[in-house]
Design an enzyme around this catalytic site. Structure first.
Site, PDB file in Angstrom:
ATOM      1  N   HIS A 104       0.853  -1.190   0.000  1.00  0.00           N
ATOM      2  CA  HIS A 104       0.000   0.000   0.000  1.00  0.00           C
ATOM      3  C   HIS A 104       0.883   1.233   0.000  1.00  0.00           C
ATOM      4  CE1 HIS A 104      -3.618   2.372   0.766  1.00  0.00           C
ATOM      5  NE2 HIS A 104      -2.807   3.144   1.466  1.00  0.00           N
ATOM      6  N   SER A 205      -7.134   4.192   9.153  1.00  0.00           N
ATOM      7  CA  SER A 205      -7.887   4.101   7.907  1.00  0.00           C
ATOM      8  C   SER A 205      -7.229   3.073   6.970  1.00  0.00           C
ATOM      9  CB  SER A 205      -7.921   5.488   7.252  1.00  0.00           C
ATOM     10  OG  SER A 205      -8.338   5.419   5.919  1.00  0.00           O
ATOM     11  N   LYS A 209      -8.432  -1.352   6.429  1.00  0.00           N
ATOM     12  CA  LYS A 209      -8.759  -1.960   5.131  1.00  0.00           C
ATOM     13  C   LYS A 209      -7.806  -3.113   4.821  1.00  0.00           C
ATOM     14  CE  LYS A 209      -8.757   2.210   3.543  1.00  0.00           C
ATOM     15  NZ  LYS A 209      -8.858   3.555   3.014  1.00  0.00           N
TER      16      LYS A 209
HETATM   17  N1  URA Z   1      -5.341   6.592   2.357  1.00  0.00           N
HETATM   18  C1  URA Z   1      -6.323   6.033   3.105  1.00  0.00           C
HETATM   19  O1  URA Z   1      -6.839   4.972   2.770  1.00  0.00           O
HETATM   20  N2  URA Z   1      -6.706   6.655   4.222  1.00  0.00           N
HETATM   21  C2  URA Z   1      -6.164   7.819   4.651  1.00  0.00           C
HETATM   22  O2  URA Z   1      -6.550   8.323   5.680  1.00  0.00           O
HETATM   23  C3  URA Z   1      -5.153   8.400   3.855  1.00  0.00           C
HETATM   24  C4  URA Z   1      -4.749   7.764   2.707  1.00  0.00           C
END
Ligand code: URA
Length: 447
Positions: A104, A205, A209
């Site tokens: 990521h 955040s 995920k």
């Molecule tokens: N990408 C994300 O998924 N969340 C964030 O808060 C910042 C970048």
């Protein structure tokens, strides 16, 4: 606020469930506003109640701002992350015959690394499940880039994703709406309330995920510099450390590379233009910074999946990664041999003096590409597949007055003026002959 008053307000907000809520949201906001730590129960409740619509948007906005200003302790961030994971479904790749390894990036200008990286890593027989997003603001989104390829589709069912991981080895697709829905809501709210750049909120955040996605290993590309969310290196380091701890504590093998985003990556910013540049890398060429970062991340992802000492440069040069790219794109309906879209208007932006380029502002280039039509100002807006910036002069190049610094591509020429305003001043030109320090792409490894 009394319980009755709150229930009345919930009803007004359309969120009342008739259930007596165990906490008072105003107490939760006040605790954080005054610098206190939230209890586990408060965190679990506030995320759940926000997802159900019982905590109103303005209340969550106040809490997000309190977190932005006051921060969170490590235990609070972990609990917040897990509450967001529990707001939705979790994926599971246990049925696959291959080990999973994902990456990521915190996002940047010209960051097309996922495109060559996913097939490169998958060409070693590991599975790369890349759930990606769309661009918002000056940073591009991987799905928007791939949609420049005729026929390619981002939405796959879980079964299609598993089958493609077994066959091609790599999938780049949209995350389903069931994955961490609390984050989807909260991210949209942060975007319009000036609360994106909070380390606890960014870390929770991203990691909610990624943990919900169920990958066994995760390599993070945490960017710092003018074109990154974290402009300051110390903040980027703290973000990287926080995410590595969250992943490790959740049983995901997690490492982070801290990488430079003061200048754009490569020589293009814009969807179709970035696909074209990625194809150059997959064909064994392409800009040195893109190749360097792709290979550094590939080595980390492969090591995390148990493949050590891989000669990833060779896999780019001899076409193995390109073969996997073709399989991955075709499996999602993309026509790998179709020409990429070409913009209707291209204008050249030229140097006004001689010099050597010692700096190139990623933000100026990113905003110009966005204004040309490569990005969107609000979720759901259409983007132009062919719009963007092609950089003719990058750091270290010597230019003469009148030389082309960039080509600006768009289908809508009325956008040119504002794009030029964004990009002019992006190049720092020094006296010809000035030594230019070598740009370091990978600044550190954390994990
Ligand atoms: N990408 C994300 O998924 N969340 C964030 O808060 C910042 C970048």
């Amino acid at each position: 606020m009394t319980e009755n008053a709150e229930n009345a307000e919930n009803a007004e907000n359309g969120g009342s469930t008739g259930v007596v809520e165990p906490y008072d949201v105003v107490d939760v906001i006040r605790t954080k506003r005054d610098g206190g730590a939230l209890e586990d129960g408060q965190i679990d409740w506030v995320i759940d109640a926000y997802t159900r619509g019982v905590v109103a948007e303005e209340q969550m906005a106040a809490l997000a701002m309190a977190i932005y200003l006051r921060g969170m302790e490590r235990g609070e961030i972990a609990r917040w992350t897990h509450a967001m994971i529990d707001s939705g479904e979790r994926m599971n790749f246990d049925a696959l015959s291959k080990r999973t390894t994902d990456k990521h990036s915190t996002g940047g200008v010209g960051d097309k690394i996922t495109l060559p990286l996913a097939p490169l890593v998958a060409s070693y027989g590991v599975a790369v499940p890349q759930l990606s997003g769309r661009g918002l603001g000056h940073t591009g989104g991987t799905l928007d880039k791939l949609e420049a390829i005729p026929g390619w589709r981002a939405d796959l069912t879980g079964a299609e994703m598993m089958a493609q991981l077994e066959d091609a080895g790599a999938v780049i697709c949209a995350a389903g709406s069931g994955l961490a829905p609390a984050d989807k809501k909260l991210y949209a709210l942060r975007d319009v309330t000036g609360t994106v750049e909070a380390i606890p909120l960014i870390a929770s955040s991203i990691m909610s995920k990624k943990i919900a996605e169920g990958t066994a290993a995760l390599t993070l590309d945490v960017k710092t510099g003018a074109g990154a969310f974290m402009k300051d290196e110390a903040d980027a380091r703290e973000l990287a450390r926080t995410m590595v701890e969250l992943g490790t504590d959740a049983g995901v093998h997690t490492v982070a590379l801290l990488t430079d985003m003061s200048a754009p990556l490569g020589r293009t910013a814009g969807n179709g233009l970035e696909v074209r540049e990625s194809l150059e890398v997959l064909a064994g060429g392409g800009p040195a910074d893109i190749v360097e970062l792709t290979c550094a991340l590939a080595r980390e992802m492969l090591a995390a999946a148990g493949v050590h000492d891989a000669d990833v440069e060779a896999a780019l040069a001899d076409g193995r990664a390109m073969d996997t790219w073709r399989a991955m794109i075709s499996a999602q309906g993309g026509d790998v041999d179709a020409p990429l879209p070409v913009a209707k208007h291209v204008e050249e932006f030229r140097a006004s003096q001689d010099g050597v380029v010692t700096g190139l502002d990623a933000m100026g280039v990113g905003v110009a590409a966005w204004r040309l039509g490569a990005g969107r100002s609000r979720p759901g807006e259409a983007v132009q597949a062919a719009a963007g910036v092609e950089l003719a002069a990058h750091i270290g190049d010597v230019v003469k007055a009148g030389d082309v610094l960039a080509r600006l591509h768009t289908d809508t020429p009325e956008r040119m003026g504002r794009a030029v305003e964004a990009i002019e001043g992006s190049w720092t030109l020094a006296e010809p002959g000035t030594a230019v320090p070598e740009r370091r792409i990978v600044l550190d490894r954390i994990g």
